[in-house]
Design a protein around this motif. Structure first.
Motif, PDB file in Angstrom:
ATOM      1  N   THR A 142      74.876  -6.470  55.073  1.00  0.00           N
ATOM      2  CA  THR A 142      75.623  -5.986  53.914  1.00  0.00           C
ATOM      3  C   THR A 142      74.654  -5.256  52.998  1.00  0.00           C
ATOM      4  OG1 THR A 142      77.145  -7.863  54.057  1.00  0.00           O
ATOM      5  CG2 THR A 142      77.144  -6.604  51.998  1.00  0.00           C
ATOM      6  N   PRO A 143      74.508  -3.948  53.156  1.00  0.00           N
ATOM      7  CA  PRO A 143      73.542  -3.225  52.330  1.00  0.00           C
ATOM      8  C   PRO A 143      73.981  -3.196  50.864  1.00  0.00           C
ATOM      9  CG  PRO A 143      74.865  -1.687  53.587  1.00  0.00           C
ATOM     10  CD  PRO A 143      75.238  -3.052  54.065  1.00  0.00           C
ATOM     11  N   ILE A 144      73.000  -3.104  49.990  1.00  0.00           N
ATOM     12  CA  ILE A 144      73.286  -3.003  48.567  1.00  0.00           C
ATOM     13  C   ILE A 144      73.590  -1.538  48.259  1.00  0.00           C
ATOM     14  CG2 ILE A 144      72.390  -3.330  46.239  1.00  0.00           C
ATOM     15  CD1 ILE A 144      70.564  -5.513  47.378  1.00  0.00           C
ATOM     16  N   LEU A 145      74.851  -1.268  47.968  1.00  0.00           N
ATOM     17  CA  LEU A 145      75.263   0.088  47.671  1.00  0.00           C
ATOM     18  C   LEU A 145      75.307   0.305  46.157  1.00  0.00           C
ATOM     19  CD1 LEU A 145      78.137   0.469  50.290  1.00  0.00           C
ATOM     20  CD2 LEU A 145      75.762   1.228  50.493  1.00  0.00           C
ATOM     21  N   GLY A 146      75.521   1.523  45.755  1.00  0.00           N
ATOM     22  CA  GLY A 146      75.607   1.861  44.341  1.00  0.00           C
ATOM     23  C   GLY A 146      76.033   3.307  44.223  1.00  0.00           C
ATOM     24  N   PRO A 147      75.930   3.885  43.030  1.00  0.00           N
ATOM     25  CA  PRO A 147      76.325   5.292  42.853  1.00  0.00           C
ATOM     26  C   PRO A 147      75.570   6.210  43.810  1.00  0.00           C
ATOM     27  CG  PRO A 147      75.956   4.242  40.735  1.00  0.00           C
ATOM     28  CD  PRO A 147      75.487   3.273  41.775  1.00  0.00           C
ATOM     29  N   TRP A 148      76.300   7.120  44.431  1.00  0.00           N
ATOM     30  CA  TRP A 148      75.751   8.129  45.331  1.00  0.00           C
ATOM     31  C   TRP A 148      75.093   7.524  46.563  1.00  0.00           C
ATOM     32  CZ3 TRP A 148      78.036  12.340  44.065  1.00  0.00           C
ATOM     33  CH2 TRP A 148      78.335  12.576  42.732  1.00  0.00           C
ATOM     34  N   ARG A 149      75.499   6.312  46.913  1.00  0.00           N
ATOM     35  CA  ARG A 149      75.001   5.669  48.130  1.00  0.00           C
ATOM     36  C   ARG A 149      76.193   5.391  49.052  1.00  0.00           C
ATOM     37  NH1 ARG A 149      71.295   3.756  44.224  1.00  0.00           N
ATOM     38  NH2 ARG A 149      69.118   3.844  44.963  1.00  0.00           N
TER      39      ARG A 149
ATOM     40  N   ASP B  96      69.264  -3.849  63.257  1.00  0.00           N
ATOM     41  CA  ASP B  96      70.239  -4.012  62.175  1.00  0.00           C
ATOM     42  C   ASP B  96      69.542  -4.680  61.013  1.00  0.00           C
ATOM     43  OD1 ASP B  96      72.537  -4.213  60.707  1.00  0.00           O
ATOM     44  OD2 ASP B  96      73.587  -5.547  62.080  1.00  0.00           O
ATOM     45  N   ARG B  97      69.324  -3.940  59.925  1.00  0.00           N
ATOM     46  CA  ARG B  97      68.498  -4.465  58.834  1.00  0.00           C
ATOM     47  C   ARG B  97      68.925  -3.862  57.507  1.00  0.00           C
ATOM     48  NH1 ARG B  97      62.708  -2.181  60.538  1.00  0.00           N
ATOM     49  NH2 ARG B  97      62.100  -3.202  58.596  1.00  0.00           N
ATOM     50  N   PRO B  98      68.641  -4.579  56.404  1.00  0.00           N
ATOM     51  CA  PRO B  98      68.936  -3.998  55.087  1.00  0.00           C
ATOM     52  C   PRO B  98      67.968  -2.870  54.777  1.00  0.00           C
ATOM     53  CG  PRO B  98      67.824  -6.106  54.841  1.00  0.00           C
ATOM     54  CD  PRO B  98      68.096  -5.948  56.303  1.00  0.00           C
ATOM     55  N   VAL B  99      68.431  -1.933  53.982  1.00  0.00           N
ATOM     56  CA  VAL B  99      67.610  -0.780  53.635  1.00  0.00           C
ATOM     57  C   VAL B  99      68.019  -0.283  52.255  1.00  0.00           C
ATOM     58  CG1 VAL B  99      69.206   0.845  54.731  1.00  0.00           C
ATOM     59  CG2 VAL B  99      66.805   1.476  54.462  1.00  0.00           C
ATOM     60  N   THR B 100      67.078   0.294  51.543  1.00  0.00           N
ATOM     61  CA  THR B 100      67.357   0.877  50.231  1.00  0.00           C
ATOM     62  C   THR B 100      66.758   2.284  50.189  1.00  0.00           C
ATOM     63  OG1 THR B 100      67.313  -1.264  49.126  1.00  0.00           O
ATOM     64  CG2 THR B 100      67.040   0.671  47.743  1.00  0.00           C
TER      65      THR B 100
ATOM     66  N   ASN C 173      70.554  10.031  43.880  1.00  0.00           N
ATOM     67  CA  ASN C 173      71.028  10.614  42.631  1.00  0.00           C
ATOM     68  C   ASN C 173      72.097  11.641  42.997  1.00  0.00           C
ATOM     69  OD1 ASN C 173      69.760  13.373  42.910  1.00  0.00           O
ATOM     70  ND2 ASN C 173      67.884  12.132  42.923  1.00  0.00           N
ATOM     71  N   PRO C 174      72.776  12.233  42.019  1.00  0.00           N
ATOM     72  CA  PRO C 174      73.881  13.150  42.345  1.00  0.00           C
ATOM     73  C   PRO C 174      73.483  14.328  43.216  1.00  0.00           C
ATOM     74  CG  PRO C 174      73.986  12.520  40.044  1.00  0.00           C
ATOM     75  CD  PRO C 174      72.683  11.989  40.572  1.00  0.00           C
ATOM     76  N   HIS C 175      72.246  14.798  43.102  1.00  0.00           N
ATOM     77  CA  HIS C 175      71.830  15.971  43.865  1.00  0.00           C
ATOM     78  C   HIS C 175      71.116  15.600  45.167  1.00  0.00           C
ATOM     79  CE1 HIS C 175      73.012  18.667  40.630  1.00  0.00           C
ATOM     80  NE2 HIS C 175      72.498  17.784  39.812  1.00  0.00           N
ATOM     81  N   SER C 176      70.823  14.328  45.340  1.00  0.00           N
ATOM     82  CA  SER C 176      70.187  13.861  46.566  1.00  0.00           C
ATOM     83  C   SER C 176      70.751  12.479  46.896  1.00  0.00           C
ATOM     84  CB  SER C 176      68.664  13.802  46.397  1.00  0.00           C
ATOM     85  OG  SER C 176      68.044  13.448  47.618  1.00  0.00           O
ATOM     86  N   PRO C 177      71.995  12.428  47.371  1.00  0.00           N
ATOM     87  CA  PRO C 177      72.623  11.138  47.664  1.00  0.00           C
ATOM     88  C   PRO C 177      71.966  10.469  48.867  1.00  0.00           C
ATOM     89  CG  PRO C 177      74.002  12.940  48.456  1.00  0.00           C
ATOM     90  CD  PRO C 177      72.878  13.571  47.692  1.00  0.00           C
ATOM     91  N   ALA C 178      72.266   9.193  49.042  1.00  0.00           N
ATOM     92  CA  ALA C 178      71.685   8.417  50.137  1.00  0.00           C
ATOM     93  C   ALA C 178      72.756   8.061  51.153  1.00  0.00           C
ATOM     94  CB  ALA C 178      71.038   7.143  49.596  1.00  0.00           C
ATOM     95  N   LEU C 179      72.375   8.111  52.427  1.00  0.00           N
ATOM     96  CA  LEU C 179      73.274   7.744  53.513  1.00  0.00           C
ATOM     97  C   LEU C 179      72.599   6.670  54.357  1.00  0.00           C
ATOM     98  CD1 LEU C 179      75.981   8.416  54.946  1.00  0.00           C
ATOM     99  CD2 LEU C 179      74.683  10.001  56.391  1.00  0.00           C
ATOM    100  N   TYR C 180      73.237   5.492  54.417  1.00  0.00           N
ATOM    101  CA  TYR C 180      72.740   4.401  55.250  1.00  0.00           C
ATOM    102  C   TYR C 180      73.554   4.410  56.541  1.00  0.00           C
ATOM    103  CZ  TYR C 180      71.161   2.554  50.668  1.00  0.00           C
ATOM    104  OH  TYR C 180      70.597   2.395  49.435  1.00  0.00           O
ATOM    105  N   VAL C 181      72.939   4.780  57.639  1.00  0.00           N
ATOM    106  CA  VAL C 181      73.632   4.862  58.923  1.00  0.00           C
ATOM    107  C   VAL C 181      73.328   3.606  59.731  1.00  0.00           C
ATOM    108  CG1 VAL C 181      73.911   6.182  61.049  1.00  0.00           C
ATOM    109  CG2 VAL C 181      73.452   7.376  58.896  1.00  0.00           C
ATOM    110  N   TYR C 182      74.391   2.920  60.176  1.00  0.00           N
ATOM    111  CA  TYR C 182      74.238   1.744  61.034  1.00  0.00           C
ATOM    112  C   TYR C 182      74.814   2.065  62.404  1.00  0.00           C
ATOM    113  CZ  TYR C 182      72.451  -1.025  57.227  1.00  0.00           C
ATOM    114  OH  TYR C 182      71.654  -1.505  56.219  1.00  0.00           O
ATOM    115  N   ASP C 183      73.921   2.278  63.354  1.00  0.00           N
ATOM    116  CA  ASP C 183      74.274   2.620  64.732  1.00  0.00           C
ATOM    117  C   ASP C 183      73.784   1.479  65.625  1.00  0.00           C
ATOM    118  OD1 ASP C 183      74.880   4.029  67.113  1.00  0.00           O
ATOM    119  OD2 ASP C 183      72.835   4.831  67.166  1.00  0.00           O
ATOM    120  N   VAL C 184      74.518   0.367  65.583  1.00  0.00           N
ATOM    121  CA  VAL C 184      74.039  -0.854  66.247  1.00  0.00           C
ATOM    122  C   VAL C 184      75.070  -1.422  67.218  1.00  0.00           C
ATOM    123  CG1 VAL C 184      72.371  -1.474  64.463  1.00  0.00           C
ATOM    124  CG2 VAL C 184      74.740  -2.194  64.197  1.00  0.00           C
ATOM    125  N   GLY C 185      76.010  -0.590  67.687  1.00  0.00           N
ATOM    126  CA  GLY C 185      76.933  -1.035  68.707  1.00  0.00           C
ATOM    127  C   GLY C 185      78.359  -1.184  68.226  1.00  0.00           C
ATOM    128  N   GLU C 186      79.249  -1.540  69.170  1.00  0.00           N
ATOM    129  CA  GLU C 186      80.679  -1.564  68.885  1.00  0.00           C
ATOM    130  C   GLU C 186      81.097  -2.703  67.959  1.00  0.00           C
ATOM    131  OE1 GLU C 186      82.419  -3.826  72.811  1.00  0.00           O
ATOM    132  OE2 GLU C 186      81.771  -1.746  73.034  1.00  0.00           O
TER     133      GLU C 186
END
Length: 242
Positions: free
Chosen positions: A146-153, A119-123, A127-140
């Motif tokens: 708290t990742p730093i989100l923004g447009p298209w993230r 479980d770690r921060p990631v950046t 952009n609109p044509h290549s958005p970012a997906l931060y997947v957190y699969d660390v249990g129930e």
């Protein structure tokens, strides 16, 4: 670099030679064919009872928080479909074996999905044509990051089982996708999902190949995954495992 420093997954590529203009004048038909396609705004979850495609609005000009309550099939097929619409994905996970090879299997490349342990921060560049997906699969419990989100993230938290420990992720989510829940999960569903008892009863009756999608301000949708032959080959038959 400290242990809690964000992991940066950069955009990879190589420069191309500049193209020199030769004074071409496009007619109206040519301009129509050259129009830039609309950027992705979501991914197709499947089809409803009327066989109409159902799209989850996962990628938007503003940050999105989303949750999947379900097993390995649901988690992986949703990320697979995100890759299909151009997303760049970082998976922070305690079960890396579940995700290894998915990026190459989906895209034929190794630079579209990064698997990071724990479980770690990631950046991730977005952009609109290549958005970012931060997947957190660390249990129930969900993520403590708290990742730093923004447009298209978009942040996607995977909850393999619905418990009160994961209530914060559910309460913050703009989009929630569920597979079938059990009677043991009903108390957490009642506390966190803001739906009626009748609706929670329907969530207990979903077939293995079905999702329920909840959105803020919208009525819940019921979706058949309609897994493709490639998805079945990669992930097996649709199933709700716990």
């Amino acid at each position: 670099m400290t242990d809690d420093a964000p992991t940066v997954v950069p955009t990879l590529g190589r420069p191309i030679d500049p193209v020199r203009s030769t004074g071409f004048h496009a007619n109206a038909r040519a301009l129509e064919l050259m129009a830039t396609p609309a950027p992705p705004s979501g991914l197709v979850l499947g089809r409803d009872a009327e066989q109409k495609p159902v799209v989850a609005p996962m990628f938007r000009p503003e940050p999105v928080k989303s949750v999947v309550v379900g097993g390995a099939f649901a988690a992986r097929v949703i990320v697979f479909r995100a890759l299909a619409v151009g997303a760049r994905v970082a998976v922070c996970t305690t079960r890396p074996q579940l995700w290894e090879g998915l990026g190459r299997g989906a895209t034929g490349r190794d630079d579209r999905l990064a698997v990071l342990h724990g479980d770690r921060p990631v950046t991730v560049d977005a952009n609109p044509h290549s958005p970012a997906l931060y997947v957190y699969d660390v249990g129930e419990h969900g993520t403590a990051t708290t990742p730093i989100l923004g447009p298209w993230r978009t942040q996607l938290t995977i909850l393999p089982k619905l418990t009160l420990y994961g209530s914060q992720a559910l309460e913050e989510a703009q989009v929630t996708i569920l597979q079938r829940i059990t009677s043991e999960e009903v108390p957490a569903a009642s506390a966190s999902l803001r739906v009626s008892g009748e609706t929670i009863g329907l969530f207990q009756m979903l077939y293995d190949d079905m999702f329920a999608m909840l959105r803020i301000g919208a009525k819940e949708r019921y979706v058949w995954a309609n897994a493709t032959s490639i998805e079945r080959q990669m992930f097996g038959e649709p199933v709700r495992d716990y």
